[in-house]
Write an enzyme that holds these catalytic residues in place. Structure first.
Site, PDB file in Angstrom:
ATOM      1  N   TRP A 185      66.231 -33.116  12.829  1.00  0.00           N
ATOM      2  CA  TRP A 185      66.147 -34.063  11.856  1.00  0.00           C
ATOM      3  C   TRP A 185      67.109 -34.497  11.042  1.00  0.00           C
ATOM      4  O   TRP A 185      67.608 -35.679  10.815  1.00  0.00           O
ATOM      5  CB  TRP A 185      64.649 -33.985  11.195  1.00  0.00           C
ATOM      6  CG  TRP A 185      63.682 -34.203  12.371  1.00  0.00           C
ATOM      7  CD1 TRP A 185      62.829 -33.016  12.644  1.00  0.00           C
ATOM      8  CD2 TRP A 185      63.182 -35.142  12.798  1.00  0.00           C
ATOM      9  NE1 TRP A 185      61.719 -33.604  13.786  1.00  0.00           N
ATOM     10  CE2 TRP A 185      62.251 -34.964  13.750  1.00  0.00           C
ATOM     11  CE3 TRP A 185      63.581 -36.725  12.917  1.00  0.00           C
ATOM     12  CZ2 TRP A 185      61.358 -35.892  14.565  1.00  0.00           C
ATOM     13  CZ3 TRP A 185      62.979 -37.476  13.682  1.00  0.00           C
ATOM     14  CH2 TRP A 185      61.642 -37.259  14.239  1.00  0.00           C
ATOM     15  N   ASP A 218      64.686 -35.061   2.683  1.00  0.00           N
ATOM     16  CA  ASP A 218      63.560 -35.725   3.660  1.00  0.00           C
ATOM     17  C   ASP A 218      62.563 -34.454   3.707  1.00  0.00           C
ATOM     18  O   ASP A 218      62.930 -33.357   4.131  1.00  0.00           O
ATOM     19  CB  ASP A 218      64.225 -35.682   5.059  1.00  0.00           C
ATOM     20  CG  ASP A 218      63.084 -36.035   5.988  1.00  0.00           C
ATOM     21  OD1 ASP A 218      62.011 -36.199   5.860  1.00  0.00           O
ATOM     22  OD2 ASP A 218      63.426 -36.165   7.406  1.00  0.00           O
ATOM     23  N   LYS A 271      51.817 -35.767   8.083  1.00  0.00           N
ATOM     24  CA  LYS A 271      51.743 -34.229   8.292  1.00  0.00           C
ATOM     25  C   LYS A 271      50.951 -33.721   7.293  1.00  0.00           C
ATOM     26  O   LYS A 271      49.995 -32.791   7.526  1.00  0.00           O
ATOM     27  CB  LYS A 271      53.113 -33.505   8.576  1.00  0.00           C
ATOM     28  CG  LYS A 271      54.104 -34.211   9.683  1.00  0.00           C
ATOM     29  CD  LYS A 271      55.500 -33.763   9.748  1.00  0.00           C
ATOM     30  CE  LYS A 271      56.524 -34.424  10.794  1.00  0.00           C
ATOM     31  NZ  LYS A 271      56.082 -34.300  12.027  1.00  0.00           N
TER      32      LYS A 271
END
Length: 362
Positions: A103, A173, A197
């Site tokens: 990511w 992030d 999440k």
């Protein structure tokens, strides 16, 4: 409910059963309005009350630091990969990216399309099985910001501590580990996270930023890609994902009921310890992928002796009601995502299954 799956999906992920049941009770008639919250105007007082309460509840969980604003956006964290440099990586500046895995690399790829970047630190040589060293970052004078990914869902690594970047804004992030533990928001200029999440259902992206970083978006940017558009309109410039915001508010209430972030962290570490101990005590039948000191308490990745045995593990686990244990397609292996809402009982059931599987196939 006896028919609930053992949900280890990486995202969209498990939601607290208590939250789902509350939402079910209010689904058709929210607070006596005769409407679902999904049906009402986002300009009305009822929805705006939920909207504002969600933002203030989030900041309260983070210690109510002064000078920060919450934005409710759409497009997932992937849109923030571009929106962030579009707003903050101005001409003559460069942005530092910490390469910690899949990511982080996607975020860097998007930033390169916008402006100048450099690698602040990387664990690529270790195949991203550890977190990069961020203790002594060398930052050029024209650094606009430093970006890192606090938790890599695919590889299963997580930062224990965050770097001091001085006057340079630190950006994170936090999509896969936000609110899994306390952290000092004052260390950061901006953090962002997809909700699916730890915060709620998919469709909502949260940005928490210092107010000064949200005020001066470049004038050439399209309206919807400007942070100042959303900051000035309280995230109500266009129709927000209203049901997702409502669900996030209920999840935040649930976190408060668990003892806030301190209570959540204690539960998360208990779950992670049980699973990692099972892996480490298996005599090599199960093998953890990540260096122990950098293991994530959200995404537990592990391997077995062969891909065939891993496929059999997934197949047999699915028969027993376990969902989402197959590793990401880019790295293979096995992965259990044990976010806030995954109960200890699900981890215990998984551990019992793993022990039985080893007896049968070891």
């Amino acid at each position: 409910m006896s028919n609930r799956a053992f949900n280890f999906n990486a995202g969209p992920a498990a939601l607290p059963l208590e939250v789902l049941e509350r939402a079910q009770a209010e689904f058709v008639d929210f607070q006596g309005t005769g409407m679902s919250i999904m049906e009402m105007s986002h300009r009305g007082a009822v929805y705006e009350g939920v909207h504002n309460d969600t933002a203030s509840r989030l900041l309260k969980l983070l210690g109510n630091p002064s000078g920060y604003q919450v934005l409710f956006l759409q497009g997932g964290a992937s849109t923030q990969f571009a929106m962030l440099p579009m707003n903050l990586l101005t001409e003559g500046k460069t942005a530092g990216y910490v390469k910690s895995g899949s990511w982080a690399n996607k975020a860097l790829k998007e930033a390169k399309l916008i402006g100048d970047t450099f690698i602040a630190s990387s664990s690529e040589e270790d195949k991203y099985m550890s977190t990069p060293d961020v203790s002594r970052l060398q930052l050029p004078e024209n650094t606009a910001y430093v970006h890192l990914t606090s938790n890599e869902t695919i590889e299963g690594t997580q930062f224990r501590e965050f770097p001091d970047t001085g006057s340079v804004p630190l950006i994170a992030d936090m999509s896969s580990d936000i609110l899994c533990r306390p952290f000092d928001l004052n260390q950061f200029g901006l953090v962002y996270a997809g909700a699916q999440k730890n915060l709620g259902p998919s469709g909502l992206t949260v940005v928490i930023a210092r107010e000064e970083l949200l005020k001066n978006s470049p004038k050439h940017l399209p309206t919807m890609f400007r942070y100042d558009t959303h900051a000035e309109s309280n995230s109500l410039y266009n129709t927000p994902p209203s049901f997702s915001v409502y669900m996030m508010n209920e999840v935040l209430k649930w976190i408060e009921e668990q003892g806030s972030l301190e209570g959540i962290e204690e539960k998360n570490r208990e779950k992670a310890d049980l699973l990692y101990q099972t892996i480490d005590n298996s005599g090599g039948f199960y093998r953890g992928c990540v260096h122990p000191e950098d293991r994530s308490i959200m995404n537990v990745t592990f391997r077995m002796a062969s891909e065939e045995l891993e496929k059999l593990f997934v197949k047999e686990s699915e028969k027993e009601g376990f969902v989402g244990l197959k590793g990401h397609r880019s790295v293979g292996g096995l992965r259990a995502s044990i976010y806030n809402a995954v109960p200890y009982g699900s981890i215990k059931a998984l551990v019992d299954f793993m022990n039985q599987f080893q007896k049968s196939h070891g």
